[in-house]
Design a protein around this motif. Structure first.
Motif, PDB file in Angstrom:
ATOM      1  N   ASP A  26       0.813  -1.218   0.000  1.00 27.93           N
ATOM      2  CA  ASP A  26       0.000   0.000   0.000  1.00 27.93           C
ATOM      3  C   ASP A  26       0.848   1.269   0.000  1.00 27.93           C
ATOM      4  OD1 ASP A  26      -2.206  -1.661   0.157  1.00 27.93           O
ATOM      5  OD2 ASP A  26      -2.452  -1.403   2.323  1.00 27.93           O
ATOM      6  N   HIS A  27       2.092   1.151   0.463  1.00 24.81           N
ATOM      7  CA  HIS A  27       2.983   2.309   0.539  1.00 24.81           C
ATOM      8  C   HIS A  27       4.124   2.239  -0.476  1.00 24.81           C
ATOM      9  CE1 HIS A  27       0.925   2.935   4.432  1.00 24.81           C
ATOM     10  NE2 HIS A  27       1.026   4.175   4.014  1.00 24.81           N
ATOM     11  N   GLY A  28       3.988   1.366  -1.464  1.00 19.53           N
ATOM     12  CA  GLY A  28       4.932   1.361  -2.573  1.00 19.53           C
ATOM     13  C   GLY A  28       6.039   0.323  -2.541  1.00 19.53           C
ATOM     14  N   ALA A  29       6.042  -0.587  -1.573  1.00 18.69           N
ATOM     15  CA  ALA A  29       7.079  -1.625  -1.554  1.00 18.69           C
ATOM     16  C   ALA A  29       6.902  -2.540  -2.769  1.00 18.69           C
ATOM     17  CB  ALA A  29       7.020  -2.435  -0.264  1.00 18.69           C
ATOM     18  N   ASP A  37      13.204  -1.136  -0.562  1.00 26.70           N
ATOM     19  CA  ASP A  37      11.869  -1.015   0.022  1.00 26.70           C
ATOM     20  C   ASP A  37      11.871  -0.381   1.407  1.00 26.70           C
ATOM     21  OD1 ASP A  37      10.369  -2.207  -2.104  1.00 26.70           O
ATOM     22  OD2 ASP A  37      11.135  -4.166  -1.493  1.00 26.70           O
ATOM     23  N   THR A  38      13.012   0.122   1.849  1.00 28.20           N
ATOM     24  CA  THR A  38      13.131   0.668   3.197  1.00 28.20           C
ATOM     25  C   THR A  38      12.091   1.745   3.481  1.00 28.20           C
ATOM     26  OG1 THR A  38      15.519   0.274   3.072  1.00 28.20           O
ATOM     27  CG2 THR A  38      14.731   1.645   4.890  1.00 28.20           C
ATOM     28  N   GLY A  57       7.491 -12.232  -0.827  1.00 27.33           N
ATOM     29  CA  GLY A  57       8.460 -11.485  -1.621  1.00 27.33           C
ATOM     30  C   GLY A  57       9.719 -11.249  -0.813  1.00 27.33           C
ATOM     31  N   GLU A  58      10.729 -10.665  -1.452  1.00 26.74           N
ATOM     32  CA  GLU A  58      11.982 -10.327  -0.774  1.00 26.74           C
ATOM     33  C   GLU A  58      12.104  -8.811  -0.756  1.00 26.74           C
ATOM     34  OE1 GLU A  58      16.774 -10.939  -1.270  1.00 26.74           O
ATOM     35  OE2 GLU A  58      15.438 -12.466  -2.094  1.00 26.74           O
ATOM     36  N   TYR A  59      12.075  -8.237   0.447  1.00 27.02           N
ATOM     37  CA  TYR A  59      12.069  -6.793   0.634  1.00 27.02           C
ATOM     38  C   TYR A  59      13.455  -6.326   1.062  1.00 27.02           C
ATOM     39  CZ  TYR A  59       7.139  -7.596   0.283  1.00 27.02           C
ATOM     40  OH  TYR A  59       5.902  -7.979  -0.181  1.00 27.02           O
ATOM     41  N   ARG A  60      14.126  -5.631   0.168  1.00 26.09           N
ATOM     42  CA  ARG A  60      15.492  -5.145   0.401  1.00 26.09           C
ATOM     43  C   ARG A  60      15.432  -3.887   1.264  1.00 26.09           C
ATOM     44  NH1 ARG A  60      18.882  -1.708  -2.923  1.00 26.09           N
ATOM     45  NH2 ARG A  60      21.058  -2.209  -2.551  1.00 26.09           N
ATOM     46  N   ILE A  61      16.199  -3.884   2.357  1.00 24.90           N
ATOM     47  CA  ILE A  61      16.270  -2.696   3.206  1.00 24.90           C
ATOM     48  C   ILE A  61      17.721  -2.251   3.333  1.00 24.90           C
ATOM     49  CG2 ILE A  61      14.141  -3.192   4.477  1.00 24.90           C
ATOM     50  CD1 ILE A  61      15.942  -4.022   6.843  1.00 24.90           C
TER      51      ILE A  61
END
Length: 95
Positions: A26-29, A37-38, A57-61
């Motif tokens: 919802d916030h663009g990740a 995606d931080t 999914g895999e969320y890169r921070i």
């Protein structure tokens, strides 16, 4: 020790209800393991609507995520920490 405290706080937050959860999508990740995606994840947390859903999914921070009291992350998504110098999650009760 700080990382252990953060992890314990995170695990505690996972046990909270998810009825008012917002999704990081919802916030663009993106969750493709490439996009940073931080900011989107932190924006989802900052929305203050309770636990945040991390879909598959895999969320890169690339920076630390700060979880205020009453928040948390749940779901089948994976957080991919880019740097060993980044604190993955840190819970706080500060306003």
């Amino acid at each position: 020790m700080r990382k252990a405290v953060c992890l314990l706080a995170f695990l505690f937050l996972l046990r909270t209800g998810a009825s008012q959860a917002v999704s990081v999508i919802d916030h663009g990740a993106i969750g493709d393991g490439i996009a940073d995606d931080t900011r989107a994840i932190q924006a989802s947390i900052d929305a203050g609507k309770g636990p945040v859903h991390l879909p598959s999914g895999e969320y890169r921070i690339t920076d630390s995520l700060v979880l205020p009291s009453g928040s948390g992350l749940y779901g089948t998504g994976v957080l991919h920490q880019v740097s060993d110098k980044t604190t993955l999650l840190c819970a706080t009760d500060e306003e």
